[in-house]
Write a protein that holds these residues in place. Structure first.
Motif, PDB file in Angstrom:
ATOM      1  N   ASN A   5     -14.167  45.719  58.250  1.00  0.00           N
ATOM      2  CA  ASN A   5     -13.788  44.616  57.233  1.00  0.00           C
ATOM      3  C   ASN A   5     -12.642  44.722  56.374  1.00  0.00           C
ATOM      4  OD1 ASN A   5     -14.250  42.933  54.712  1.00  0.00           O
ATOM      5  ND2 ASN A   5     -16.441  43.296  54.731  1.00  0.00           N
ATOM      6  N   ILE A   6     -11.774  43.640  56.888  1.00  0.00           N
ATOM      7  CA  ILE A   6     -10.336  43.640  56.245  1.00  0.00           C
ATOM      8  C   ILE A   6     -10.356  43.777  55.019  1.00  0.00           C
ATOM      9  CG2 ILE A   6     -10.232  41.088  56.347  1.00  0.00           C
ATOM     10  CD1 ILE A   6      -7.417  43.439  57.504  1.00  0.00           C
ATOM     11  N   LEU A   7     -11.254  43.155  54.004  1.00  0.00           N
ATOM     12  CA  LEU A   7     -11.085  43.054  52.730  1.00  0.00           C
ATOM     13  C   LEU A   7     -11.179  44.345  51.947  1.00  0.00           C
ATOM     14  CD1 LEU A   7     -13.637  39.950  51.869  1.00  0.00           C
ATOM     15  CD2 LEU A   7     -11.203  40.025  52.780  1.00  0.00           C
ATOM     16  N   LEU A   8     -11.638  45.410  52.708  1.00  0.00           N
ATOM     17  CA  LEU A   8     -11.798  46.912  52.105  1.00  0.00           C
ATOM     18  C   LEU A   8     -10.611  47.609  52.696  1.00  0.00           C
ATOM     19  CD1 LEU A   8     -15.496  47.539  52.830  1.00  0.00           C
ATOM     20  CD2 LEU A   8     -14.289  47.819  50.763  1.00  0.00           C
ATOM     21  N   LYS A   9      -9.653  47.046  53.624  1.00  0.00           N
ATOM     22  CA  LYS A   9      -8.699  48.040  54.002  1.00  0.00           C
ATOM     23  C   LYS A   9      -7.411  48.035  52.872  1.00  0.00           C
ATOM     24  CE  LYS A   9      -9.704  47.318  58.782  1.00  0.00           C
ATOM     25  NZ  LYS A   9      -9.072  46.919  60.280  1.00  0.00           N
ATOM     26  N   GLU A  10      -6.704  49.220  53.361  1.00  0.00           N
ATOM     27  CA  GLU A  10      -5.574  49.374  52.380  1.00  0.00           C
ATOM     28  C   GLU A  10      -4.590  48.090  52.903  1.00  0.00           C
ATOM     29  OE1 GLU A  10      -3.341  52.895  51.769  1.00  0.00           O
ATOM     30  OE2 GLU A  10      -5.264  54.159  52.178  1.00  0.00           O
ATOM     31  N   THR A  14      -1.276  46.537  54.076  1.00  0.00           N
ATOM     32  CA  THR A  14      -0.074  47.026  54.741  1.00  0.00           C
ATOM     33  C   THR A  14       1.216  46.057  54.592  1.00  0.00           C
ATOM     34  OG1 THR A  14      -0.961  46.200  56.591  1.00  0.00           O
ATOM     35  CG2 THR A  14      -1.534  48.443  56.304  1.00  0.00           C
ATOM     36  N   GLY A  15       2.149  46.298  55.399  1.00  0.00           N
ATOM     37  CA  GLY A  15       3.349  45.452  55.588  1.00  0.00           C
ATOM     38  C   GLY A  15       4.297  45.638  54.329  1.00  0.00           C
ATOM     39  N   PRO A  16       5.136  44.734  53.919  1.00  0.00           N
ATOM     40  CA  PRO A  16       6.448  44.904  53.228  1.00  0.00           C
ATOM     41  C   PRO A  16       5.903  45.029  51.664  1.00  0.00           C
ATOM     42  CG  PRO A  16       6.423  42.675  53.717  1.00  0.00           C
ATOM     43  CD  PRO A  16       5.300  43.314  54.651  1.00  0.00           C
ATOM     44  N   TYR A  17       6.899  45.195  50.750  1.00  0.00           N
ATOM     45  CA  TYR A  17       6.569  45.186  49.497  1.00  0.00           C
ATOM     46  C   TYR A  17       5.659  46.132  48.819  1.00  0.00           C
ATOM     47  CZ  TYR A  17       9.291  40.891  50.975  1.00  0.00           C
ATOM     48  OH  TYR A  17      10.175  39.934  51.339  1.00  0.00           O
ATOM     49  N   GLY A  18       5.664  47.338  49.415  1.00  0.00           N
ATOM     50  CA  GLY A  18       4.346  48.130  49.151  1.00  0.00           C
ATOM     51  C   GLY A  18       3.193  47.622  49.549  1.00  0.00           C
ATOM     52  N   GLY A  19       2.863  46.795  50.421  1.00  0.00           N
ATOM     53  CA  GLY A  19       1.824  46.566  51.086  1.00  0.00           C
ATOM     54  C   GLY A  19       1.345  45.186  50.148  1.00  0.00           C
ATOM     55  N   VAL A  20       0.715  44.190  51.037  1.00  0.00           N
ATOM     56  CA  VAL A  20       0.385  42.954  50.618  1.00  0.00           C
ATOM     57  C   VAL A  20      -1.138  42.509  51.149  1.00  0.00           C
ATOM     58  CG1 VAL A  20       2.610  41.968  50.221  1.00  0.00           C
ATOM     59  CG2 VAL A  20       1.478  41.629  52.353  1.00  0.00           C
ATOM     60  N   PRO A  21      -1.930  41.606  50.181  1.00  0.00           N
ATOM     61  CA  PRO A  21      -3.213  41.282  50.890  1.00  0.00           C
ATOM     62  C   PRO A  21      -3.236  40.456  52.061  1.00  0.00           C
ATOM     63  CG  PRO A  21      -2.737  40.945  48.347  1.00  0.00           C
ATOM     64  CD  PRO A  21      -1.561  41.081  49.015  1.00  0.00           C
ATOM     65  N   ALA A  22      -4.094  40.821  52.829  1.00  0.00           N
ATOM     66  CA  ALA A  22      -4.440  40.044  54.143  1.00  0.00           C
ATOM     67  C   ALA A  22      -4.827  38.747  53.989  1.00  0.00           C
ATOM     68  CB  ALA A  22      -5.117  40.883  55.077  1.00  0.00           C
ATOM     69  N   PHE A  23      -4.324  37.826  53.120  1.00  0.00           N
ATOM     70  CA  PHE A  23      -4.951  36.558  52.603  1.00  0.00           C
ATOM     71  C   PHE A  23      -5.178  35.774  53.789  1.00  0.00           C
ATOM     72  CE2 PHE A  23      -2.960  37.259  48.215  1.00  0.00           C
ATOM     73  CZ  PHE A  23      -4.333  37.673  47.712  1.00  0.00           C
ATOM     74  N   ASP A  24      -4.430  35.876  54.739  1.00  0.00           N
ATOM     75  CA  ASP A  24      -4.692  34.958  56.107  1.00  0.00           C
ATOM     76  C   ASP A  24      -5.709  35.239  56.986  1.00  0.00           C
ATOM     77  OD1 ASP A  24      -3.041  37.237  56.594  1.00  0.00           O
ATOM     78  OD2 ASP A  24      -2.073  36.312  58.489  1.00  0.00           O
ATOM     79  N   LYS A  25      -6.175  36.343  56.845  1.00  0.00           N
ATOM     80  CA  LYS A  25      -7.498  37.029  57.610  1.00  0.00           C
ATOM     81  C   LYS A  25      -8.738  37.039  56.912  1.00  0.00           C
ATOM     82  CE  LYS A  25      -4.416  39.841  60.309  1.00  0.00           C
ATOM     83  NZ  LYS A  25      -3.958  41.074  60.899  1.00  0.00           N
ATOM     84  N   MET A  26      -8.610  36.611  55.645  1.00  0.00           N
ATOM     85  CA  MET A  26      -9.823  36.867  54.548  1.00  0.00           C
ATOM     86  C   MET A  26     -11.138  35.853  55.046  1.00  0.00           C
ATOM     87  SD  MET A  26      -8.978  35.561  50.774  1.00  0.00           S
ATOM     88  CE  MET A  26      -8.629  33.751  50.450  1.00  0.00           C
ATOM     89  N   LYS A  27     -12.163  36.140  55.226  1.00  0.00           N
ATOM     90  CA  LYS A  27     -13.143  35.088  55.363  1.00  0.00           C
ATOM     91  C   LYS A  27     -14.486  35.156  54.636  1.00  0.00           C
ATOM     92  CE  LYS A  27     -12.350  35.630  60.526  1.00  0.00           C
ATOM     93  NZ  LYS A  27     -12.888  36.241  61.729  1.00  0.00           N
ATOM     94  N   ILE A  62     -16.948  38.695  52.477  1.00  0.00           N
ATOM     95  CA  ILE A  62     -17.169  38.990  51.179  1.00  0.00           C
ATOM     96  C   ILE A  62     -18.308  39.952  50.511  1.00  0.00           C
ATOM     97  CG2 ILE A  62     -17.388  38.142  48.794  1.00  0.00           C
ATOM     98  CD1 ILE A  62     -14.671  38.199  49.087  1.00  0.00           C
ATOM     99  N   LYS A  63     -19.587  39.317  50.933  1.00  0.00           N
ATOM    100  CA  LYS A  63     -20.718  40.136  50.445  1.00  0.00           C
ATOM    101  C   LYS A  63     -20.761  41.719  50.830  1.00  0.00           C
ATOM    102  CE  LYS A  63     -25.624  39.481  49.770  1.00  0.00           C
ATOM    103  NZ  LYS A  63     -26.110  40.661  50.482  1.00  0.00           N
ATOM    104  N   GLU A  64     -20.578  41.969  52.109  1.00  0.00           N
ATOM    105  CA  GLU A  64     -20.664  43.228  52.798  1.00  0.00           C
ATOM    106  C   GLU A  64     -19.513  43.916  52.022  1.00  0.00           C
ATOM    107  OE1 GLU A  64     -20.772  44.569  57.197  1.00  0.00           O
ATOM    108  OE2 GLU A  64     -18.920  44.073  56.720  1.00  0.00           O
ATOM    109  N   ALA A  65     -18.330  43.302  51.762  1.00  0.00           N
ATOM    110  CA  ALA A  65     -17.282  44.086  51.301  1.00  0.00           C
ATOM    111  C   ALA A  65     -17.359  44.588  49.805  1.00  0.00           C
ATOM    112  CB  ALA A  65     -15.894  43.536  51.315  1.00  0.00           C
ATOM    113  N   VAL A  66     -18.066  43.592  49.332  1.00  0.00           N
ATOM    114  CA  VAL A  66     -18.216  43.892  47.622  1.00  0.00           C
ATOM    115  C   VAL A  66     -19.214  45.042  47.571  1.00  0.00           C
ATOM    116  CG1 VAL A  66     -19.264  43.018  45.245  1.00  0.00           C
ATOM    117  CG2 VAL A  66     -17.537  41.647  46.902  1.00  0.00           C
ATOM    118  N   GLU A  67     -20.387  45.034  48.284  1.00  0.00           N
ATOM    119  CA  GLU A  67     -21.544  45.744  48.177  1.00  0.00           C
ATOM    120  C   GLU A  67     -20.971  47.266  48.621  1.00  0.00           C
ATOM    121  OE1 GLU A  67     -25.219  42.744  49.006  1.00  0.00           O
ATOM    122  OE2 GLU A  67     -24.154  43.733  50.594  1.00  0.00           O
ATOM    123  N   THR A  68     -20.350  47.119  49.737  1.00  0.00           N
ATOM    124  CA  THR A  68     -19.797  48.565  50.372  1.00  0.00           C
ATOM    125  C   THR A  68     -18.824  49.176  49.220  1.00  0.00           C
ATOM    126  OG1 THR A  68     -19.993  47.835  52.473  1.00  0.00           O
ATOM    127  CG2 THR A  68     -18.688  49.810  52.069  1.00  0.00           C
TER     128      THR A  68
END
Length: 726
Positions: free
Chosen positions: A46-51, A53-66, A70-76
């Motif tokens: 689940n990409i939403l739980l992952k640290e 990565t990338g430049p600027y101290g790491g940035v959210p993977a907004f282009d990969k969110m689905k 969400i439900k599984e990521a929030v519950e986990t």
């Protein structure tokens, strides 16, 4: 409407559902090993739980969110966070600041990351699919909050540290974190007995569901009440508005027509310029009837239930009403103090409305309109009065207010006051959640130090909530290594037709500066601990309201308010007209706002037993002698600030409380040798009013800046109202 602040894991979840409460999760410890294995496995997928990565101290993977993630990521994320909480609560070591408070500050990192995505999908990219998930998650998030905030073992450790600190205080920032943490737990029922704790948690769970339904009902009415115009119904509207309305209609499958959507950014200019009175009435009615159409999306019964549950909950804590409970940790401290301020301004505001309406009626009579001014006429005839009294045409002003130039102006102000530099990031280097979102890197102009990233999402779209707001995806802290800021401003400007400039009103330009003020508040933070990035609601609007003042400074006007076709600066004659008309229509602006703020407070002071919300609104407005020619800014059935969550409940007055500080602080700049760009005053501004965030008491911070407390006189002068005699 204006702001959504990411605090820490506990406080953010509370913003997404309700103020949290209790219920011990006895199974958490027993199942920690298996849930950890499950969580680790899910984190891999689940990409939403992952640290990040990338430049600027790491940035959210907004282009990969689905949405489906969400439900599984929030519950986990909740499971992982609760495991960490249990470890802190059950530690065999004696409680220390490090093993209890710092451990709490550090916990829940995975869930924090998920909430960044959740917030985007909730506010910027909502869909029917997401709303179903949101509805399912709301009670679970409430239970999660309850599990933490009324965990007996955890609170026992916090209380032991708090009691000890009253005799042997910690260093200032640690003491502040400890006291804020203790107060948050105590205010949310940590000291209750088991029976009351259980009911407290049940109430929060019920409220979380009601808040979500309220919000979704309003969004439904915003999306489904669209007024379509034909070519012969466009009289008075600007070319830019017409082209944009045509594009929106075509996108909605109504080629050849023109759409007025049920949002403020579309409604407001239509009511200001359309010559079609019956259509103005229709558009006005659609907008102010959101949540109040007597159908399955009507919010009146929901509000009544919310009020009852809020009263029951605070009575468990020994408070007379919700307002008394809520204001105990605000600048106002008591509902009486908040009411005193509002009631001091109200008579002058409605008196000014009477003058404004008389001026409008005179013009309508002179034109032979044979009408009595109604609410759908106010903006239209106010514009005519503006032109007659001040020879000031709002559409003429708009030609000098191009959004990209205003953006440059904000960057200029940030450079002068905060020493910040804004540069667009390389195309594709930072993921965004929509093609309209643009990103800038913020650095210190002298040292080049990286401060953070600024995301701008300017346009209205299907699934985006109305209004304008600021948020953070990551806040500054240093307790676990330096974290840089990821901040966002979000607006609902109607997207122009391709190739056309986006021209906005003076009010919209002011709001644009306001929201940028919140972003600067985020970027300037110098706090160590996440909790200190929070704020007191009737204070955190102050910094952003103050930044609005730089829009009308000579440096901004002369260099950035240029005609979108000729590039020539706004002529001095037009600038003089704007400044001369600075207090114009203050009756309308102050009254529509104050009516909502007073209604918010009075609803929560009233006995909610058998309350008829629609009747209460009518009778309260009558008691206030509310002018019939204008509505509340937010009528009760769509008052999302107050009923889609608790951030502004009994706190909408805070804009005016903050405005007192704003007017007073602005006079400090006016009195300084360098005016609004005076370096010494600007340095104090950053040092005491922006950088500390919530690391010191707001009243103390203001006194350090100004040398004294603020007073109401500056506010009254600003609005052109009579100054009360001392």
């Amino acid at each position: 409407m204006r702001i959504s602040i990411k605090l820490n894991r506990v406080a953010l979840a509370a913003l997404l559902v309700a103020v949290a409460s209790s219920c011990k999760n006895d199974a958490a410890t027993a199942s920690s090993e298996s849930s950890n294995e499950k969580s680790t496995e899910l984190m891999t997928d689940n990409i939403l739980l992952k640290e990040w990565t990338g430049p600027y101290g790491g940035v959210p993977a907004f282009d990969k969110m689905k949405v489906e993630d969400i439900k599984e990521a929030v519950e986990t994320g909740m499971e992982m966070s609760l495991d960490e909480i249990e470890a802190i609560a059950n530690s065999a070591e004696s409680p220390t600041f490090e093993n209890t408070i710092v451990a709490l500050e550090r916990s829940g990192a995975e869930l924090d990351r998920v909430f960044a995505y959740y917030g985007i999908l909730r506010s910027n990219m909502s869909s029917p699919e997401f709303r179903e998930i949101q509805t399912a998650l709301a009670p679970k998030l409430s239970e999660y909050e309850s599990t933490i905030l009324q965990n007996e073992k955890l609170f026992k450790r916090i209380k032991a540290l708090y009691d000890s600190s009253q005799v042997h205080p910690h260093p200032a920032d640690q003491q502040r974190v400890l006291e804020l943490t203790y107060d948050r737990f105590a205010m949310n029922g940590a000291n209750l007995d088991e029976g009351k704790k259980k009911r407290y948690a049940e109430i929060n769970k019920e409220l979380s569901t009601l808040y979500t339904k309220f919000s979704n009902n309003v969004l439904h009415d915003e999306e489904n009440y669209v007024t379509y115009l034909t070519k012969d119904q466009l009289s008075g509207l600007s070319d830019g508005y017409i082209k944009s309305a045509a594009k929106i209609a075509a996108d909605k499958g109504h080629e050849g027509k023109y759409a007025v959507t049920n949002t403020r950014s579309s409604m407001d200019p239509f009511l200001t310029y359309s010559d079609e009175r019956e259509l103005r009435k229709k558009v006005w009615t659609n907008y102010y009837a959101r949540g109040d159409n007597g159908d399955e999306f009507d919010n009146n019964d929901l509000i009544a239930e919310i009020l009852k549950l809020r009263r029951e909950r605070v009575e468990l804590l020994g408070h007379k009403n919700y307002a008394e409970w809520r204001l105990q940790d605000r600048m106002a401290k008591t509902p009486e103090n908040a009411m005193q301020l509002m009631e001091a301004v109200w008579p002058a505001a409605i008196a000014r409305v009477a003058e404004e309406v008389a001026d409008m009626q005179a013009i309508a009579d002179k034109e032979g309109a044979n009408i009595t001014i109604e609410p759908w006429d106010y903006r239209y005839y106010a514009e005519k009065v503006r032109q007659a009294k001040y020879d000031l045409d709002s559409d003429e002003v708009k030609q000098y207010l191009q959004l990209d130039k205003l953006q440059e102006a904000m960057f200029y102000v940030a450079g002068r006051l905060f020493n910040y530099d804004f540069k667009p990031v390389p195309e594709g280097s930072v993921p965004v959640f929509h093609e309209d979102v643009k990103v800038w890197e913020v650095t210190d102009k002298d040292s080049g130090e990286h401060i953070g990233l600024w995301y701008l999402d300017p346009y209205a779209r299907q699934g985006k909530r109305s209004g304008a707001w600021a948020t953070t995806y990551r806040s500054h802290t240093t307790f676990d290594g330096k974290e840089t800021v990821l901040a966002s401003n979000n607006s609902n400007f109607v997207k122009p037709a391709p190739g056309e400039p986006l021209l906005v009103s003076w009010d919209d330009a002011t709001t644009f500066f306001h929201e940028f003020g919140h972003a600067l508040h985020f970027f300037s933070s110098n706090v160590k601990y996440p909790t200190l990035n929070g704020g007191v609601r009737d204070y955190t609007e102050f910094q952003s309201q103050l930044l609005e003042r730089w829009l009308s400074t000579d440096e901004v006007i002369n260099n950035y308010l240029v005609h979108h076709e000729t590039g020539k600066p706004m002529p001095k004659a037009l600038v003089d007209k704007i400044k001369n008309a600075a207090t114009f229509n203050q009756g309308f602006g102050t009254t529509e706002y104050l009516a909502s703020a007073l209604m918010d407070m009075k609803l929560h002071l009233a006995d909610p037993t058998n309350i008829d919300v629609d009747k209460f609104e009518r009778e309260t407005l009558a008691e206030l002698k509310m002018p019939k020619e204008l509505p509340m800014r937010h009528r009760t059935p769509h008052f999302g600030h107050v009923f889609s969550g608790e951030g502004y409940a009994t706190a909408y007055y805070g804009y005016m409380w903050a405005d007192v500080l704003t007017s007073d602080a602005a006079e400090a700049f006016k009195e300084a040798p360098g005016g609004f760009y005076d370096k010494e005053v600007a340095d104090r501004l950053v040092q005491y009013l922006f950088s500390p965030r919530n690391s010191m008491d707001p009243a103390e911070a203001y006194r350090k800046f100004r040398g004294r407390d603020a007073s109401i006189e500056a506010l009254m002068r600003d609005r052109g109202f009579p100054v009360p005699k001392s």
